[in-house]
Design a protein around this motif. Structure first.
Motif, PDB file in Angstrom:
ATOM      1  N   ILE A  17       4.356 -11.184   6.670  1.00  0.00           N
ATOM      2  CA  ILE A  17       5.093 -11.158   5.394  1.00  0.00           C
ATOM      3  C   ILE A  17       4.372 -12.011   4.346  1.00  0.00           C
ATOM      4  O   ILE A  17       4.360 -11.671   3.150  1.00  0.00           O
ATOM      5  CB  ILE A  17       6.564 -11.606   5.584  1.00  0.00           C
ATOM      6  CG1 ILE A  17       7.399 -11.198   4.381  1.00  0.00           C
ATOM      7  CG2 ILE A  17       6.696 -13.073   5.868  1.00  0.00           C
ATOM      8  CD1 ILE A  17       7.511  -9.709   4.152  1.00  0.00           C
ATOM      9  N   LEU A  18       3.731 -13.111   4.775  1.00  0.00           N
ATOM     10  CA  LEU A  18       2.930 -13.902   3.829  1.00  0.00           C
ATOM     11  C   LEU A  18       1.720 -13.103   3.349  1.00  0.00           C
ATOM     12  O   LEU A  18       1.346 -13.166   2.176  1.00  0.00           O
ATOM     13  CB  LEU A  18       2.477 -15.205   4.483  1.00  0.00           C
ATOM     14  CG  LEU A  18       3.539 -16.303   4.655  1.00  0.00           C
ATOM     15  CD1 LEU A  18       2.983 -17.456   5.472  1.00  0.00           C
ATOM     16  CD2 LEU A  18       4.060 -16.797   3.312  1.00  0.00           C
ATOM     17  N   LEU A  19       1.112 -12.334   4.265  1.00  0.00           N
ATOM     18  CA  LEU A  19      -0.014 -11.474   3.894  1.00  0.00           C
ATOM     19  C   LEU A  19       0.441 -10.402   2.903  1.00  0.00           C
ATOM     20  O   LEU A  19      -0.281 -10.071   1.949  1.00  0.00           O
ATOM     21  CB  LEU A  19      -0.601 -10.820   5.145  1.00  0.00           C
ATOM     22  CG  LEU A  19      -1.806  -9.908   4.932  1.00  0.00           C
ATOM     23  CD1 LEU A  19      -2.992 -10.701   4.383  1.00  0.00           C
ATOM     24  CD2 LEU A  19      -2.199  -9.217   6.236  1.00  0.00           C
ATOM     25  N   ALA A  20       1.662  -9.884   3.119  1.00  0.00           N
ATOM     26  CA  ALA A  20       2.205  -8.875   2.201  1.00  0.00           C
ATOM     27  C   ALA A  20       2.373  -9.464   0.803  1.00  0.00           C
ATOM     28  O   ALA A  20       2.020  -8.822  -0.206  1.00  0.00           O
ATOM     29  CB  ALA A  20       3.549  -8.367   2.728  1.00  0.00           C
ATOM     30  N   CYS A  21       2.904 -10.684   0.726  1.00  0.00           N
ATOM     31  CA  CYS A  21       3.051 -11.357  -0.576  1.00  0.00           C
ATOM     32  C   CYS A  21       1.676 -11.600  -1.199  1.00  0.00           C
ATOM     33  O   CYS A  21       1.488 -11.423  -2.413  1.00  0.00           O
ATOM     34  CB  CYS A  21       3.783 -12.687  -0.399  1.00  0.00           C
ATOM     35  SG  CYS A  21       5.510 -12.512   0.097  1.00  0.00           S
ATOM     36  N   ASN A  22       0.729 -11.973  -0.368  1.00  0.00           N
ATOM     37  CA  ASN A  22      -0.628 -12.253  -0.830  1.00  0.00           C
ATOM     38  C   ASN A  22      -1.265 -11.015  -1.443  1.00  0.00           C
ATOM     39  O   ASN A  22      -1.795 -11.045  -2.557  1.00  0.00           O
ATOM     40  CB  ASN A  22      -1.459 -12.750   0.360  1.00  0.00           C
ATOM     41  CG  ASN A  22      -2.740 -13.434  -0.064  1.00  0.00           C
ATOM     42  OD1 ASN A  22      -3.128 -13.388  -1.227  1.00  0.00           O
ATOM     43  ND2 ASN A  22      -3.402 -14.064   0.883  1.00  0.00           N
ATOM     44  N   ASN A  23      -1.203  -9.895  -0.736  1.00  0.00           N
ATOM     45  CA  ASN A  23      -1.862  -8.669  -1.193  1.00  0.00           C
ATOM     46  C   ASN A  23      -1.162  -8.011  -2.379  1.00  0.00           C
ATOM     47  O   ASN A  23      -1.769  -7.191  -3.071  1.00  0.00           O
ATOM     48  CB  ASN A  23      -1.964  -7.668  -0.041  1.00  0.00           C
ATOM     49  CG  ASN A  23      -3.046  -8.053   0.949  1.00  0.00           C
ATOM     50  OD1 ASN A  23      -3.897  -8.892   0.665  1.00  0.00           O
ATOM     51  ND2 ASN A  23      -3.017  -7.461   2.125  1.00  0.00           N
ATOM     52  N   GLU A  41       8.323  -3.555  -0.330  1.00  0.00           N
ATOM     53  CA  GLU A  41       8.835  -2.835   0.840  1.00  0.00           C
ATOM     54  C   GLU A  41       8.805  -3.720   2.087  1.00  0.00           C
ATOM     55  O   GLU A  41       9.727  -3.691   2.906  1.00  0.00           O
ATOM     56  CB  GLU A  41       8.001  -1.567   1.075  1.00  0.00           C
ATOM     57  CG  GLU A  41       8.188  -0.478   0.036  1.00  0.00           C
ATOM     58  CD  GLU A  41       7.360  -0.683  -1.225  1.00  0.00           C
ATOM     59  OE1 GLU A  41       7.348   0.210  -2.077  1.00  0.00           O
ATOM     60  OE2 GLU A  41       6.708  -1.757  -1.351  1.00  0.00           O
ATOM     61  N   ALA A  42       7.743  -4.521   2.196  1.00  0.00           N
ATOM     62  CA  ALA A  42       7.640  -5.450   3.329  1.00  0.00           C
ATOM     63  C   ALA A  42       8.761  -6.484   3.279  1.00  0.00           C
ATOM     64  O   ALA A  42       9.383  -6.801   4.305  1.00  0.00           O
ATOM     65  CB  ALA A  42       6.282  -6.154   3.313  1.00  0.00           C
ATOM     66  N   LEU A  43       9.052  -6.995   2.096  1.00  0.00           N
ATOM     67  CA  LEU A  43      10.130  -7.978   1.943  1.00  0.00           C
ATOM     68  C   LEU A  43      11.490  -7.383   2.269  1.00  0.00           C
ATOM     69  O   LEU A  43      12.338  -8.036   2.890  1.00  0.00           O
ATOM     70  CB  LEU A  43      10.130  -8.536   0.514  1.00  0.00           C
ATOM     71  CG  LEU A  43       9.046  -9.573   0.196  1.00  0.00           C
ATOM     72  CD1 LEU A  43       8.989  -9.842  -1.298  1.00  0.00           C
ATOM     73  CD2 LEU A  43       9.294 -10.875   0.953  1.00  0.00           C
TER      74      LEU A  43
END
Length: 676
Positions: A411-417, A388-390
């Motif tokens: 967005i990097l944190l979203a990919c990370n989590n 959803e973030a992407l």
């Protein structure tokens, strides 16, 4: 004619536009010349708020006096029509009418608002030719203000220096200019010169000077100016009140700020807002909430900045229920679509684990800006909604916005989590190849964490080497990934790197101690604990807390201090026995002590998150609402597994926020998909 003049004056005084129009019509029908009553009518229309009708009449006049030109130029500037004011000024010069001091004071403001540096300098030259720059302090003050807004403080100070008879307005213009440009030391120097010349400052001078004291964290001069305000009887002025509160809060002198506020006979909504903002900025969120409640009880209507600040306080404290009440006030005041209040609401719901509510606020915003979009992406990131973030990130360009450093961190944190490793790598590669994006340590930290947690240790280590002067945080991020995956050999190498940079770094020693303990290397654990003791390092105890029925209850491992400890432990034992029948088996790898197997299992049962959940289930028996718990450290792996079984057993959703992110447990599953 005197009769009509009196009528027009009365209309202007009462702002009776309809009556003024009738008088205007009667003047025309009576055959009076515009030369006699034209300026009076124009002044009347301006005071009644109809600049358009004043302009229409102005254009019809065959002859126009300098006073009429000044009225029209000034009216357009004050009504936010600076472009039209500049056009009028040009027409005036073409018609051979020379500007006077009033013309220049208005037109310099128009030039500064439009950023017309060349035009401003040209008008300045004309003022010099006419002898108005040095002789008229009114014109000089307007020039100083214009150059300050052009960020040309050298030119502003040159004008200031040429004026022989300096007054409070001129000094204030220069002090405010320096303060607005962040040149706070220079602002204080000008204020000292003002005092030396015995020019008495007004409330606006003092407000700008106090702002500079706050920015410089100069409480000594701030207190001296406070004393001057008291002696001068300026305490009741809004500018003085607001500036004092802001200065004390920026100097971290909250108690002095509280004293100032409590001594006020009357506080405007601006003063209330300054007080609330100062409390939040100084970590006094609970006090800020109390002050906000008092503000509402006093029937003072909050503005978007007040609301965004108090919502920030609720976010920090994870006070969902209070935040929802403020949301209701926001809606009632018609500010739900406001970008400031909206971004704060998104942040609140994101930090309280309610992504659906955050998205509903986002969808009703009337004006989307980058702050709102970043808040929504970060809310998704915190809660593990990577896809959803992407999707929202991909919409940024269509919204006419350009992502900034905060966007990319989110967005990097979203990919990370969410474990979206390849997507994160693609984004980072895009950032590296885009010269408009400045890579910061925060971006590298996110990427190192992403690679490390996906066991790509060598790539993560290579990435650290790309950073100029890598700090402890970068290496410790990779060390934490080693702890998660039990990579002892690499962890030891990283520790040597960290201790070269910071020999007494407590976080590194504790991480490696936990890694040795999880691997059963007790001799190394003893060595590390001896070092920690010798260095006098302290480890933060694990704590969990839960908000039930407007009361916050905090627990530590094995905590028997709660007044209902007996009921809590009974509920916990019952839950453990029941989830065992569903397949739960205690994972003793997460016991970081050298104990017998039975004692390890017993130790696991009384972790703080288990106690918090047991209490919440006992206290809310019969309800179906979700349980929300918070933990200051990472959720234990055994507790993570146990909570999944509890949701399967009870049918209750459990939302847990740890130091890293949110976990949404439902029906035996977690939103993190066991990747955290």
């Amino acid at each position: 004619m005197n009769f009509y003049s009196s009528l027009i004056t009365q209309c202007a005084h009462t702002k009776s536009l309809t009556t003024l129009r009738a008088v205007h019509a009667h003047v025309i029908s009576s055959g009076f010349s515009y030369c006699l009553l034209g300026h009076k009518l124009i002044d009347g229309y301006i005071k009644c708020g109809s600049v358009a009708e004043a302009r229409k009449l102005f254009d019809e006049m065959p002859e126009r006096h300098i006073v009429t030109w000044n009225s029209m130029i000034s009216a357009h500037v004050s009504h936010g029509k600076s472009k039209q004011a500049v056009e009028l000024y040009g027409n005036m010069l073409v018609e051979g009418v020379l500007p006077d001091a009033y013309t220049f004071s208005a037109i310099f403001k128009a030039f500064s608002e439009l950023g017309l540096v060349r035009y401003g300098r040209r008008a300045h030259g004309l003022a010099v030719v006419l002898g108005l720059e040095v002789l008229d302090v009114f014109v000089a003050s307007a020039l100083v203000d214009m150059y300050a807004k052009f960020d040309r403080m050298r030119d502003a100070h040159l004008v200031f220096d040429r004026v022989l008879e300096k007054d409070v307005v001129l000094f204030t213009a220069l002090i405010a200019g320096y303060a607005q440009q962040g040149l706070d030391g220079e602002a204080l120097e000008v204020f000292r010169e003002m005092v030396d010349r015995r020019v008495k400052p007004n409330e606006y001078t003092l407000a700008s000077t106090l702002a500079s004291c706050g920015n410089l964290v100069d409480s000594i001069n701030g207190k001296l100016i406070h004393g001057f305000i008291v002696k001068s009887g300026l305490e009741s002025f809004v500018a003085s009140q607001t500036s004092l509160l802001t200065m004390y809060s920026r100097c971290n002198m909250v108690e002095d700020s509280v004293k100032v506020f409590n001594q006020l006979a009357y506080a405007s909504h601006v003063t209330w807002t300054s007080f609330v903002v100062g409390l939040v900025q100084n970590g006094r969120e609970e006090v800020a909430v109390s002050v906000f409640r008092e503000m509402i009880r006093c029937s003072v209507s909050p503005n978007p900045f007040t609301l965004s600040s108090i919502l920030q306080a609720c976010s920090s404290l994870a006070m969902l229920e209070v935040g929802e009440q403020i949301h209701a006030i926001t809606t009632k005041l018609g500010m739900e679509g406001n970008k400031y209040a909206g971004a704060a609401l998104i942040n609140l719901y994101g930090k309280c684990g309610n992504v659906d509510k955050a998205r509903s606020v986002f969808d009703v915003l009337t004006e989307l800006d980058l702050v709102s979009v970043n808040s929504m992406i970060y809310a998704y990131a915190q809660n593990g909604f990577g896809y959803e973030a992407l999707q929202l990130f991909k919409r940024i360009k269509k919204l006419g916005l350009a992502p900034n450093g905060v966007t990319f961190i989110s967005i990097l944190l979203a990919c990370n989590n969410a474990g979206l490793v390849e997507e994160g790598c693609q984004l980072f590669a895009f950032m590296k190849n885009n010269h408009n994006i400045e890579l910061t340590r925060e971006h590298f930290t996110c990427m190192i964490d992403l690679l490390g947690r996906s066991k790509r240790f060598e790539e993560a280590a290579m990435l650290i080497k790309e950073v100029t002067n890598p700090d402890v945080v970068l290496w410790r991020t990779l060390l934490n990934a080693c702890r998660i995956h039990g990579e002892i050999e690499m962890a030891e190498k990283i520790m040597r790197k960290v201790l070269q940079l910071a020999p007494g770094d407590g976080g590194t020693h504790i991480l490696l101690t936990n890694l040795y303990a999880s691997a059963g290397k007790w001799n190394q654990v003893i060595e590390m604990k001896t070092t920690i003791r010798d260095l006098k390092l302290k480890k933060s105890p694990a704590m969990s807390w839960v908000d039930v029925d407007r009361g916050v209850h905090t627990f530590m491992a094995g905590d028997m201090s709660h007044p209902r400890a007996h009921e809590i432990f009974d509920m916990l034992h019952e839950l453990i026995e029941k989830v065992k029948t569903l397949g739960y088996s205690p994972d003793t790898r997460f016991v970081l002590q050298d104990l017998h197997e039975e004692k390890k299992m017993s130790s696991l049962y009384y972790h703080s998150e288990k106690l918090a959940i047991a209490f919440a289930l006992w206290k809310t028996c019969g309800r179906t609402t979700a349980i929300r718990i918070f933990k200051n450290l990472r959720v234990c792996g055994d507790c993570h597994s146990w909570i999944k079984f509890v949701t399967l057993l009870t049918g209750r959703d459990i939302i847990a926020r740890d130091s890293k992110r949110f976990h949404h447990f439902k029906g035996g599953l977690c939103s993190c998909k066991d990747y955290w």
